[in-house]
Design a protein around this motif. Structure first.
Motif, PDB file in Angstrom:
ATOM      1  N   ASP A  25       0.787  -1.202   0.005  1.00 27.08           N
ATOM      2  CA  ASP A  25      -0.085  -0.124  -0.141  1.00 27.08           C
ATOM      3  C   ASP A  25       0.745   1.265  -0.160  1.00 27.08           C
ATOM      4  OD1 ASP A  25      -1.452   2.285   1.404  1.00 27.08           O
ATOM      5  OD2 ASP A  25      -3.008   0.938   1.010  1.00 27.08           O
ATOM      6  N   SER A  26       0.638   2.138  -1.055  1.00 26.52           N
ATOM      7  CA  SER A  26       1.583   3.327  -1.265  1.00 26.52           C
ATOM      8  C   SER A  26       1.380   4.172  -0.079  1.00 26.52           C
ATOM      9  CB  SER A  26       1.384   3.924  -2.533  1.00 26.52           C
ATOM     10  OG  SER A  26       0.163   4.232  -2.712  1.00 26.52           O
ATOM     11  N   ASN A  27      -0.015   4.314   0.447  1.00 28.63           N
ATOM     12  CA  ASN A  27       0.008   5.291   1.468  1.00 28.63           C
ATOM     13  C   ASN A  27       0.472   5.029   2.778  1.00 28.63           C
ATOM     14  OD1 ASN A  27      -1.693   7.086   0.025  1.00 28.63           O
ATOM     15  ND2 ASN A  27      -3.606   5.958   0.246  1.00 28.63           N
ATOM     16  N   ARG A  28       0.304   3.614   2.995  1.00 30.70           N
ATOM     17  CA  ARG A  28       1.079   3.186   4.071  1.00 30.70           C
ATOM     18  C   ARG A  28       2.577   3.246   4.113  1.00 30.70           C
ATOM     19  NH1 ARG A  28       0.262  -2.436   7.571  1.00 30.70           N
ATOM     20  NH2 ARG A  28       0.644  -1.565   9.749  1.00 30.70           N
ATOM     21  N   ARG A  29       3.148   2.948   2.816  1.00 31.06           N
ATOM     22  CA  ARG A  29       4.630   3.069   2.776  1.00 31.06           C
ATOM     23  C   ARG A  29       5.050   4.689   3.119  1.00 31.06           C
ATOM     24  NH1 ARG A  29       3.870   0.275  -1.979  1.00 31.06           N
ATOM     25  NH2 ARG A  29       4.334   2.047  -3.454  1.00 31.06           N
ATOM     26  N   SER A  30       4.220   5.784   2.547  1.00 34.94           N
ATOM     27  CA  SER A  30       4.565   7.139   2.742  1.00 34.94           C
ATOM     28  C   SER A  30       4.358   7.280   4.433  1.00 34.94           C
ATOM     29  CB  SER A  30       3.511   7.877   2.040  1.00 34.94           C
ATOM     30  OG  SER A  30       3.757   7.831   0.745  1.00 34.94           O
ATOM     31  N   ARG A  31       3.494   6.663   4.872  1.00 34.86           N
ATOM     32  CA  ARG A  31       3.318   7.089   6.536  1.00 34.86           C
ATOM     33  C   ARG A  31       4.461   6.504   7.278  1.00 34.86           C
ATOM     34  NH1 ARG A  31       1.667   4.783  10.748  1.00 34.86           N
ATOM     35  NH2 ARG A  31       0.823   2.807   9.858  1.00 34.86           N
ATOM     36  N   GLU A  42       8.081  -1.860  -2.264  1.00 34.21           N
ATOM     37  CA  GLU A  42       6.526  -2.311  -2.370  1.00 34.21           C
ATOM     38  C   GLU A  42       6.824  -3.773  -3.045  1.00 34.21           C
ATOM     39  OE1 GLU A  42       4.296  -1.110  -5.790  1.00 34.21           O
ATOM     40  OE2 GLU A  42       6.006   0.125  -6.559  1.00 34.21           O
TER      41      GLU A  42
END
Length: 263
Positions: A25-31, A42
């Motif tokens: 999940d890209s949003n979770r990676r960013s967080r 990823e």
């Protein structure tokens, strides 16, 4: 659980630059990057090729499909594998990864989220002493660790410390409800119940006395505690907990059988 381990490792002095996470999940990676400063990718294969120690923190039913594509990378270099996937036996995971893999299987519990976890660990025959120390260091970052003599004991640990927090929450809930029905305000009942359990557990950890000895010390003959304990004993509290542990242990074995059938 994975995020609690990341936080625990950082709090224990591990460098963020040495921690790599594979997250689709890209949003979770960013967080995760923003909150912890760790490396996020990823692609699982990319991560595996970088790492010497790999921790699988996925849902048990997904571990088979996550592990199979990693076979070639796993066989190219010897690594330590830690799995916190409940129910998945080390022999099954080893087979999915192509065989000859050093695996430490871990059963953590949810209090690891507040660095108060209790984890049972089992190492397969390929894990050396240095790798055992590595696995223990990872799990000690979020609480207590105990090594098991054989993997069959993991089902009991799952029933005891894995499911145990829910039993304790249920006890707190029952104490709260009983005190509320007896006349205390709900908030007061809840606060006193939670703090009583927390304080009793802290006393049990720090005291040299056994829980039975501590119970005896707080139980005066003819007093209120004696009367309360009599009701619990008459209600079969010992037998109820034995049934709960046995039922959860049996279910853990069944889950292991079901997950292993996907091999």
């Amino acid at each position: 659980m994975a995020e609690s381990l990341i936080g625990g490792l950082l709090a224990s002095g591990h460098k963020a630059s040495l921690i790599h996470v594979s997250e689709p999940d890209s949003n979770r990676r960013s967080r995760l990057l923003a909150e912890y400063g760790i490396n996020c990718v990823e692609d699982n294969i990319e991560l595996v090729e970088r790492a010497d120690l790999i921790l699988f923190a996925v849902k048990p039913q997904l571990l088979h499909q996550v592990a199979l594509p990693l076979r070639e990378s796993m066989q190219a270099k010897q690594r330590l594998i830690i799995s916190i996937a409940a129910g998945v036996r080390s022999a099954d995971l080893e087979q999915w990864l192509g065989g000859g893999v050093a695996i430490v299987r871990v059963m953590p519990n949810t209090p690891a989220l507040v660095r108060a976890g209790a984890s049972g660990l089992y190492a397969n025959h390929l894990v050396n002493s240095e790798q055992k120390n590595q696995a223990e260091a990872v799990m000690r970052s979020v609480g207590l660790t105990v090594w098991l003599e054989n993997e069959a004991q993991m089902d009991i640990v799952t029933a005891l410390s894995g499911s145990g927090p829910a039993y304790v929450f249920r006890v707190i809930e029952a104490m709260e409800n009983a005190a509320t029905r007896a006349g205390l305000a709900r908030e007061t009942s809840r606060l006193l119940s939670i703090e009583t359990v927390l304080g009793a557990a802290k006393l049990a950890v720090e005291s040299e006395d056994s829980p039975a000895e501590l119970r005896q010390k707080v139980t005066s003959p003819g007093g209120t505690t004696e009367q309360g304990l009599k009701q619990l004993d008459d209600g079969g509290i010992e037998q109820l907990f034995e049934k709960a542990i046995n039922a959860a242990t049996d279910r853990s074995r069944e889950i292991g059988d079901d997950l292993g059938a996907t091999s």
